[in-house]
Design an enzyme around this catalytic site. Structure first.
Site, mmCIF file in Angstrom:
data_model
loop_
_atom_site.group_PDB
_atom_site.id
_atom_site.type_symbol
_atom_site.label_atom_id
_atom_site.label_comp_id
_atom_site.label_asym_id
_atom_site.label_seq_id
_atom_site.Cartn_x
_atom_site.Cartn_y
_atom_site.Cartn_z
ATOM 1 C CG HIS A 98 35.340 38.813 39.034
ATOM 2 N ND1 HIS A 98 35.540 38.429 40.583
ATOM 3 C CD2 HIS A 98 34.271 39.164 38.612
ATOM 4 C CE1 HIS A 98 34.342 38.303 40.883
ATOM 5 N NE2 HIS A 98 33.251 38.680 39.686
ATOM 6 C CG MET A 144 39.854 32.948 47.772
ATOM 7 S SD MET A 144 38.908 33.734 46.560
ATOM 8 C CE MET A 144 37.023 33.438 46.976
ATOM 9 N NE ARG A 145 43.168 37.937 54.505
ATOM 10 C CZ ARG A 145 42.661 38.205 55.644
ATOM 11 N NH1 ARG A 145 41.860 37.480 56.168
ATOM 12 N NH2 ARG A 145 43.041 39.352 56.554
ATOM 13 C CG LEU A 204 44.541 42.714 49.097
ATOM 14 C CD1 LEU A 204 45.239 42.815 47.610
ATOM 15 C CD2 LEU A 204 45.878 42.289 49.990
ATOM 16 C CG ASN A 229 41.466 40.188 41.185
ATOM 17 O OD1 ASN A 229 41.863 39.375 41.377
ATOM 18 N ND2 ASN A 229 40.067 40.474 41.058
ATOM 19 N N GLY A 261 44.959 27.359 41.832
ATOM 20 C CA GLY A 261 46.300 27.930 41.480
ATOM 21 C C GLY A 261 46.193 27.554 39.844
ATOM 22 N NE ARG A 297 39.611 42.706 55.973
ATOM 23 C CZ ARG A 297 39.361 41.148 55.378
ATOM 24 N NH1 ARG A 297 40.154 40.806 54.677
ATOM 25 N NH2 ARG A 297 38.212 40.703 55.511
ATOM 26 C CB ALA A 349 37.920 32.595 28.722
#
Ligand code: GRF
Length: 216
Positions: A111, A92-93, A95, A109, A14, A67, A175
């Protein structure tokens, strides 16, 4: 306009959540974190939320048959909290398309690469193996395909001669901690909008001037 009610979804330590918590504590920030949800019961990020007085909830994916059932519970929880925006921060799922469509243009999100390069896992190792000179991070609106969707902002980070995976990851993470709060600010304030599957900022296809420079 009151700050937009925002939920952050996590699975791990987190640190990006922390960056969002810190930003949201700034006067005038246009988003307020009303809930942190983890699919992992002992995710370190839950403690960060608790320390900041933010309500948490664990929705353990292992308790669901698939799911769709997990995502339905997630959707119910977010709706019950009156959530307007959802930030994935190391969640880490995958959707389901139904969930992603229900939250279209309200789900973002982060990345750790300059998408569309290196989607998925092991991004830093793959960037090093590919010999790219720059990598970085991307904050984007979520679409059903993993790590795909309209780019809100990106921060470029140079690959340095002595880099290994861990050194590069550390610099990219720094960053990320600047990029995510900035991107959420742009979305929550209404400055960033999806137009024809590209993000316009202040009505322009690219920012009028660099939004920020992650290099020292
Ligand atoms: C970050 O690198 C993020 O970009 C990726 O997962 C990592 C999560 O780290 N999606 P943290 O839990 O925010 O520290």
């Amino acid at each position: 306009m009151p700050p937009r009610a925002t939920a952050v979804l996590i699975s791990g330590r987190g640190s990006n959540l922390q960056a969002l918590i810190d930003a949201a504590a700034t006067p005038g920030y246009p988003a307020r974190i009303v809930r942190v949800i983890s699919n992992v019961p002992d995710a370190g990020g839950l403690k960060r939320a608790e320390a900041a007085g933010i309500p948490t909830r664990v929705i353990d994916h292992r308790g669901f048959k698939g799911r769709a059932a997990f995502d339905a519970e997630l959707h119910k929880a977010l709706t019950a909290d009156g959530v307007e925006l959802v930030c994935l921060a190391g969640f880490m799922r995958l959707l389901t398309a139904d969930f992603v469509e229900a939250w279209r243009d309200r789900l973002i999100n982060i990345h750790p690469s300059l998408l569309p390069a290196f989607p998925g896992l092991d991004t830093h190792a793959r960037a090093l193996a590919a010999g790219v000179r720059f990598t970085g991070c991307t904050v984007h609106f979520v679409r059903p395909t993993m790590d795909e969707g309209p780019v809100i902002i990106q921060a470029a980070v140079p690959v340095l001669p002595d880099d290994d995976e861990s050194r590069l990851a550390t610099r990219v993470l720094a960053a990320e901690h600047r990029a995510y709060p900035f991107a959420l600010d742009l979305v929550a304030s209404g400055r960033a909008r999806v137009v024809g599957e590209r993000v316009e900022i202040d009505g322009m296809r690219a920012p009028a001037e660099p939004l920020f420079n992650p290099l020292p």
